[in-house]
Design a protein around this motif. Structure first.
Motif, PDB file in Angstrom:
ATOM      1  N   MET A 124       0.835  -1.202   0.000  1.00 32.11           N
ATOM      2  CA  MET A 124       0.000   0.000   0.000  1.00 32.11           C
ATOM      3  C   MET A 124       0.870   1.253   0.000  1.00 32.11           C
ATOM      4  SD  MET A 124      -1.590   0.399   3.859  1.00 32.11           S
ATOM      5  CE  MET A 124      -1.968  -1.323   4.116  1.00 32.11           C
ATOM      6  N   TRP A 125       0.242   2.365  -0.392  1.00 30.48           N
ATOM      7  CA  TRP A 125       0.909   3.650  -0.370  1.00 30.48           C
ATOM      8  C   TRP A 125       0.946   4.184   1.058  1.00 30.48           C
ATOM      9  CZ3 TRP A 125       3.520   5.822  -4.321  1.00 30.48           C
ATOM     10  CH2 TRP A 125       3.342   5.243  -5.576  1.00 30.48           C
ATOM     11  N   CYS A 126       2.042   4.868   1.371  1.00 27.05           N
ATOM     12  CA  CYS A 126       2.258   5.399   2.716  1.00 27.05           C
ATOM     13  C   CYS A 126       2.614   6.877   2.626  1.00 27.05           C
ATOM     14  CB  CYS A 126       3.396   4.656   3.410  1.00 27.05           C
ATOM     15  SG  CYS A 126       3.114   2.885   3.602  1.00 27.05           S
ATOM     16  N   VAL A 127       2.290   7.597   3.697  1.00 25.49           N
ATOM     17  CA  VAL A 127       2.581   9.030   3.772  1.00 25.49           C
ATOM     18  C   VAL A 127       3.337   9.300   5.060  1.00 25.49           C
ATOM     19  CG1 VAL A 127       1.607  11.345   3.835  1.00 25.49           C
ATOM     20  CG2 VAL A 127       0.487   9.572   2.470  1.00 25.49           C
ATOM     21  N   ALA A 128       4.511   9.971   4.946  1.00 21.22           N
ATOM     22  CA  ALA A 128       5.359  10.254   6.100  1.00 21.22           C
ATOM     23  C   ALA A 128       5.415  11.738   6.433  1.00 21.22           C
ATOM     24  CB  ALA A 128       6.778   9.734   5.850  1.00 21.22           C
ATOM     25  N   ASP A 129       4.973  12.592   5.532  1.00 22.19           N
ATOM     26  CA  ASP A 129       5.028  14.040   5.706  1.00 22.19           C
ATOM     27  C   ASP A 129       3.996  14.511   6.736  1.00 22.19           C
ATOM     28  OD1 ASP A 129       5.628  16.875   4.529  1.00 22.19           O
ATOM     29  OD2 ASP A 129       3.439  16.670   4.452  1.00 22.19           O
ATOM     30  N   TYR A 130       4.412  15.364   7.670  1.00 21.01           N
ATOM     31  CA  TYR A 130       3.515  15.796   8.744  1.00 21.01           C
ATOM     32  C   TYR A 130       2.266  16.485   8.222  1.00 21.01           C
ATOM     33  CZ  TYR A 130       1.476  18.215  12.662  1.00 21.01           C
ATOM     34  OH  TYR A 130       0.563  18.672  13.582  1.00 21.01           O
ATOM     35  N   ASP A 131       2.444  17.492   7.375  1.00 23.71           N
ATOM     36  CA  ASP A 131       1.294  18.260   6.908  1.00 23.71           C
ATOM     37  C   ASP A 131       0.300  17.379   6.173  1.00 23.71           C
ATOM     38  OD1 ASP A 131       2.146  20.652   7.986  1.00 23.71           O
ATOM     39  OD2 ASP A 131       3.147  21.321   6.154  1.00 23.71           O
ATOM     40  N   GLN A 132       0.807  16.442   5.384  1.00 22.47           N
ATOM     41  CA  GLN A 132      -0.096  15.583   4.624  1.00 22.47           C
ATOM     42  C   GLN A 132      -0.781  14.560   5.540  1.00 22.47           C
ATOM     43  OE1 GLN A 132       1.795  14.071   1.099  1.00 22.47           O
ATOM     44  NE2 GLN A 132      -0.149  13.984  -0.004  1.00 22.47           N
ATOM     45  N   VAL A 133      -0.033  13.986   6.480  1.00 24.16           N
ATOM     46  CA  VAL A 133      -0.647  13.055   7.439  1.00 24.16           C
ATOM     47  C   VAL A 133      -1.728  13.768   8.236  1.00 24.16           C
ATOM     48  CG1 VAL A 133      -0.238  11.775   9.582  1.00 24.16           C
ATOM     49  CG2 VAL A 133       1.307  11.475   7.633  1.00 24.16           C
ATOM     50  N   ASN A 134      -1.419  14.942   8.756  1.00 21.48           N
ATOM     51  CA  ASN A 134      -2.386  15.707   9.536  1.00 21.48           C
ATOM     52  C   ASN A 134      -3.620  16.049   8.702  1.00 21.48           C
ATOM     53  OD1 ASN A 134      -3.278  17.156  11.865  1.00 21.48           O
ATOM     54  ND2 ASN A 134      -2.571  19.069  10.933  1.00 21.48           N
ATOM     55  N   GLY A 135      -3.409  16.404   7.455  1.00 21.22           N
ATOM     56  CA  GLY A 135      -4.524  16.742   6.581  1.00 21.22           C
ATOM     57  C   GLY A 135      -5.371  15.536   6.222  1.00 21.22           C
ATOM     58  N   LEU A 136      -4.721  14.409   5.941  1.00 24.60           N
ATOM     59  CA  LEU A 136      -5.468  13.215   5.545  1.00 24.60           C
ATOM     60  C   LEU A 136      -6.246  12.619   6.707  1.00 24.60           C
ATOM     61  CD1 LEU A 136      -2.880  11.501   3.153  1.00 24.60           C
ATOM     62  CD2 LEU A 136      -4.917  12.808   2.540  1.00 24.60           C
ATOM     63  N   LEU A 137      -5.746  12.776   7.928  1.00 28.61           N
ATOM     64  CA  LEU A 137      -6.503  12.320   9.092  1.00 28.61           C
ATOM     65  C   LEU A 137      -7.851  13.034   9.192  1.00 28.61           C
ATOM     66  CD1 LEU A 137      -3.670  12.162  11.786  1.00 28.61           C
ATOM     67  CD2 LEU A 137      -5.045  10.219  11.030  1.00 28.61           C
ATOM     68  N   ARG A 138      -7.920  14.249   8.662  1.00 30.93           N
ATOM     69  CA  ARG A 138      -9.130  15.062   8.734  1.00 30.93           C
ATOM     70  C   ARG A 138      -9.954  15.032   7.444  1.00 30.93           C
ATOM     71  NH1 ARG A 138      -7.751  18.698  13.064  1.00 30.93           N
ATOM     72  NH2 ARG A 138      -5.534  18.520  13.576  1.00 30.93           N
ATOM     73  N   ASP A 139      -9.419  14.417   6.406  1.00 30.02           N
ATOM     74  CA  ASP A 139     -10.035  14.431   5.072  1.00 30.02           C
ATOM     75  C   ASP A 139     -11.162  13.403   5.009  1.00 30.02           C
ATOM     76  OD1 ASP A 139     -10.657  14.294   2.337  1.00 30.02           O
ATOM     77  OD2 ASP A 139      -8.579  14.701   1.755  1.00 30.02           O
ATOM     78  N   ARG A 140     -12.402  13.863   4.848  1.00 29.71           N
ATOM     79  CA  ARG A 140     -13.546  12.963   4.863  1.00 29.71           C
ATOM     80  C   ARG A 140     -13.682  12.153   3.582  1.00 29.71           C
ATOM     81  NH1 ARG A 140     -13.687  10.977   8.133  1.00 29.71           N
ATOM     82  NH2 ARG A 140     -15.799  10.192   7.888  1.00 29.71           N
TER      83      ARG A 140
ATOM     84  N   ALA B 195       5.582  11.213  10.847  1.00 29.50           N
ATOM     85  CA  ALA B 195       5.087  12.592  10.830  1.00 29.50           C
ATOM     86  C   ALA B 195       5.595  13.366  12.039  1.00 29.50           C
ATOM     87  CB  ALA B 195       3.567  12.594  10.797  1.00 29.50           C
ATOM     88  N   ASN B 196       5.672  12.705  13.184  1.00 30.16           N
ATOM     89  CA  ASN B 196       6.128  13.354  14.415  1.00 30.16           C
ATOM     90  C   ASN B 196       7.612  13.708  14.400  1.00 30.16           C
ATOM     91  OD1 ASN B 196       3.657  13.349  15.742  1.00 30.16           O
ATOM     92  ND2 ASN B 196       4.016  11.379  16.747  1.00 30.16           N
ATOM     93  N   ARG B 197       8.363  13.164  13.440  1.00 31.49           N
ATOM     94  CA  ARG B 197       9.794  13.465  13.336  1.00 31.49           C
ATOM     95  C   ARG B 197      10.117  14.176  12.007  1.00 31.49           C
ATOM     96  NH1 ARG B 197      13.753  10.555  16.347  1.00 31.49           N
ATOM     97  NH2 ARG B 197      12.812   9.686  18.243  1.00 31.49           N
ATOM     98  N   ASP B 198       9.115  14.785  11.387  1.00 32.62           N
ATOM     99  CA  ASP B 198       9.317  15.449  10.094  1.00 32.62           C
ATOM    100  C   ASP B 198      10.100  16.749  10.295  1.00 32.62           C
ATOM    101  OD1 ASP B 198       9.176  16.669   7.625  1.00 32.62           O
ATOM    102  OD2 ASP B 198       6.998  16.526   7.431  1.00 32.62           O
ATOM    103  N   PRO B 199      11.297  16.878   9.690  1.00 32.51           N
ATOM    104  CA  PRO B 199      12.104  18.095   9.879  1.00 32.51           C
ATOM    105  C   PRO B 199      11.467  19.348   9.278  1.00 32.51           C
ATOM    106  CG  PRO B 199      13.096  16.675   8.223  1.00 32.51           C
ATOM    107  CD  PRO B 199      11.987  15.887   8.843  1.00 32.51           C
ATOM    108  N   SER B 200      10.507  19.179   8.371  1.00 30.26           N
ATOM    109  CA  SER B 200       9.831  20.354   7.817  1.00 30.26           C
ATOM    110  C   SER B 200       8.754  20.884   8.757  1.00 30.26           C
ATOM    111  CB  SER B 200       9.212  20.014   6.455  1.00 30.26           C
ATOM    112  OG  SER B 200       8.104  19.147   6.596  1.00 30.26           O
ATOM    113  N   ALA B 201       8.422  20.106   9.777  1.00 29.17           N
ATOM    114  CA  ALA B 201       7.374  20.507  10.728  1.00 29.17           C
ATOM    115  C   ALA B 201       7.914  20.791  12.122  1.00 29.17           C
ATOM    116  CB  ALA B 201       6.307  19.417  10.813  1.00 29.17           C
ATOM    117  N   PHE B 202       9.065  20.200  12.470  1.00 28.38           N
ATOM    118  CA  PHE B 202       9.614  20.334  13.822  1.00 28.38           C
ATOM    119  C   PHE B 202      11.082  20.731  13.750  1.00 28.38           C
ATOM    120  CE2 PHE B 202       6.223  17.173  14.045  1.00 28.38           C
ATOM    121  CZ  PHE B 202       5.446  17.670  15.085  1.00 28.38           C
ATOM    122  N   GLU B 203      11.456  21.715  14.553  1.00 32.66           N
ATOM    123  CA  GLU B 203      12.863  22.076  14.658  1.00 32.66           C
ATOM    124  C   GLU B 203      13.597  20.981  15.426  1.00 32.66           C
ATOM    125  OE1 GLU B 203      15.714  25.596  16.570  1.00 32.66           O
ATOM    126  OE2 GLU B 203      13.523  25.763  16.654  1.00 32.66           O
ATOM    127  N   ALA B 204      14.757  20.554  14.920  1.00 30.49           N
ATOM    128  CA  ALA B 204      15.538  19.490  15.558  1.00 30.49           C
ATOM    129  C   ALA B 204      14.625  18.342  15.979  1.00 30.49           C
ATOM    130  CB  ALA B 204      16.314  20.034  16.756  1.00 30.49           C
TER     131      ALA B 204
END
Length: 402
Positions: free
Chosen positions: A42-58, A323-332
């Motif tokens: 299956m396809w997987c998503v690791a990016d924070y913004d996309q994971v957060n968005g897809l969790l809410r996408d009806r 997603a919780n370790r995405d460097p584009s979403a979290f500093e260090a």
């Protein structure tokens, strides 16, 4: 880009991955945060913004409209009892069924403020510490991490704590259904556990109807018996979900958090010297080393994910741990920083299926860890902790400390 260039092979049982999945996640963030995981198909998503968005996408949902547990699947007769419980679970349903179930459960759940449990959690943590062998190594998981959430959810529901061993065995067997490449033996064990769990709850619910107890199970029964109601199967499924989810992830998170905090060195009490510091520490522990790393969704229509278009019925895996370790979403992102300004972990999910037990889990972690490190500030790890081979759950086999 083609499927070939986005297809990644990583055995989730490979020892190096089991002990440190974050190296794999970092590679995905660098190269392809949307990728096809061959071992899962299956396809997987690791990016924070996309994971957060897809969790809410009806346009996505948990409910499998094409197969089990809601629809018959050839060759799955040996999972009849497991599917019966799953089909009534609010975790596996979408509106309108989910809306009705969650409203009824939440009505009973929030009517008893979670905050009032703080003294009980503190007392239980102190009792467990009092019973530890003085000056001798012990395994924190069975001695401390497991009894607290298990006792609390049993007491909250009104289920006898003296059946804890059975509840643990049933829960573990059912959770094995979510581990990849499961065997027929695993499936049969999960089905037996489901049948035994269901039979236990059926008898217990019947007894409970006549004792006028002040607990969550009584509240759920009352909801069932007046106006909008839970069916018998929904009541059993809800109790199974609350009992399983009410302790499994919290046990893993307690172990992961203690490991992380002790690895920082220095006096661990500094992380819990105020209620605000304790809350910030727990949130960062949830981000840094979450107990659940993957949550799947079905596409309900054709959806463009960027490099791939999903068709109705296809699944996508949202990698919460990545997603919780995405460097584009979290500093260090690989540093443990309680109180970080960019705290926004997705460990409890988001949107419609945000964890209904999140307030209870947070309270249990804040209070139990505060007591633990207040009482045992010199606690130290005695042997290198190892994680269980059980992806996408992420928890330790043991945590020997002294």
């Amino acid at each position: 880009m083609t499927l070939h260039t986005l297809s990644v092979s990583q055995d989730p049982s490979e020892p190096g991955f089991v002990q440190d999945p974050y190296r794999f996640y970092a590679e995905r963030h660098r190269n392809s945060p949307v990728f096809y995981w061959e071992e899962y198909g299956m396809w997987c998503v690791a990016d924070y913004d996309q994971v957060n968005g897809l969790l809410r996408d009806r346009r996505f949902g948990r409910e499998n409209r094409w197969g089990a547990p809601l629809n018959p699947v050839k060759g799955r007769g040996h999972l009849t009892d497991f599917d019966r419980i799953e089909s009534g679970s609010l975790l596996e349903r979408e509106p309108p069924a989910h809306t009705r179930l969650r409203t009824l459960v939440n009505r009973a759940f929030v009517s008893r403020s979670v905050e009032r449990l703080r003294p009980r959690i503190s007392a239980l943590a102190n009792e467990l510490i009092d019973a530890l062998p003085a000056g001798q190594p012990f395994d924190l998981l069975p001695s401390f991490a497991t009894p607290i959430p298990l006792t609390v959810i049993c007491e909250l529901l009104g289920v006898p704590v003296n059946r804890a061993d059975d509840l643990l065995a049933w829960s573990h067997a059912m959770c094995e259904m979510y581990v990849p490449q499961r065997s027929r033996q695993t499936e049969e064990r999960a089905n037996r556990a489901s049948a035994e769990f269901g039979a236990f709850l059926t008898a217990h619910i019947e007894e409970h109807r006549h004792n006028n107890a002040d607990d969550l199970l009584s509240a759920l029964i009352a909801v069932r018996d007046t106006g909008e109601k839970l069916t018998d199967d929904e009541l059993i499924s809800t109790c199974v979900l609350l009992l399983n989810a009410g302790h499994e992830a919290t046990v893993h998170q307690t172990g992961n958090a203690v490991k992380t905090i002790l690895e920082q060195g220095g006096d661990p009490r500094r992380f819990f010297d105020t209620p605000e510091a304790a809350a910030a520490t727990v949130e960062e522990a949830l981000r840094f080393d979450a107990p659940l790393h993957m949550f799947t969704r079905f596409a309900y229509e054709q959806i463009d994910l960027g490099p791939v278009t999903l068709n109705p019925g296809e699944q996508v895996a949202l990698l919460l741990g990545a997603a919780n370790r995405d460097p584009s979403a979290f500093e260090a992102p690989h540093e443990f920083r309680p109180g970080r300004a960019d705290q926004k972990n997705v460990s409890f999910g988001a949107g419609l299926h945000f964890c209904i037990g999140a307030p209870l889990a947070r309270l249990e972690l804040q209070q139990s860890l505060s007591v633990l490190f207040s009482r045992l500030p010199d606690l130290a790890i005695q042997a290198a902790p190892r994680f269980r081979d059980s992806y996408h759950f992420h928890g330790l086999e043991s945590l020997p400390v002294c």
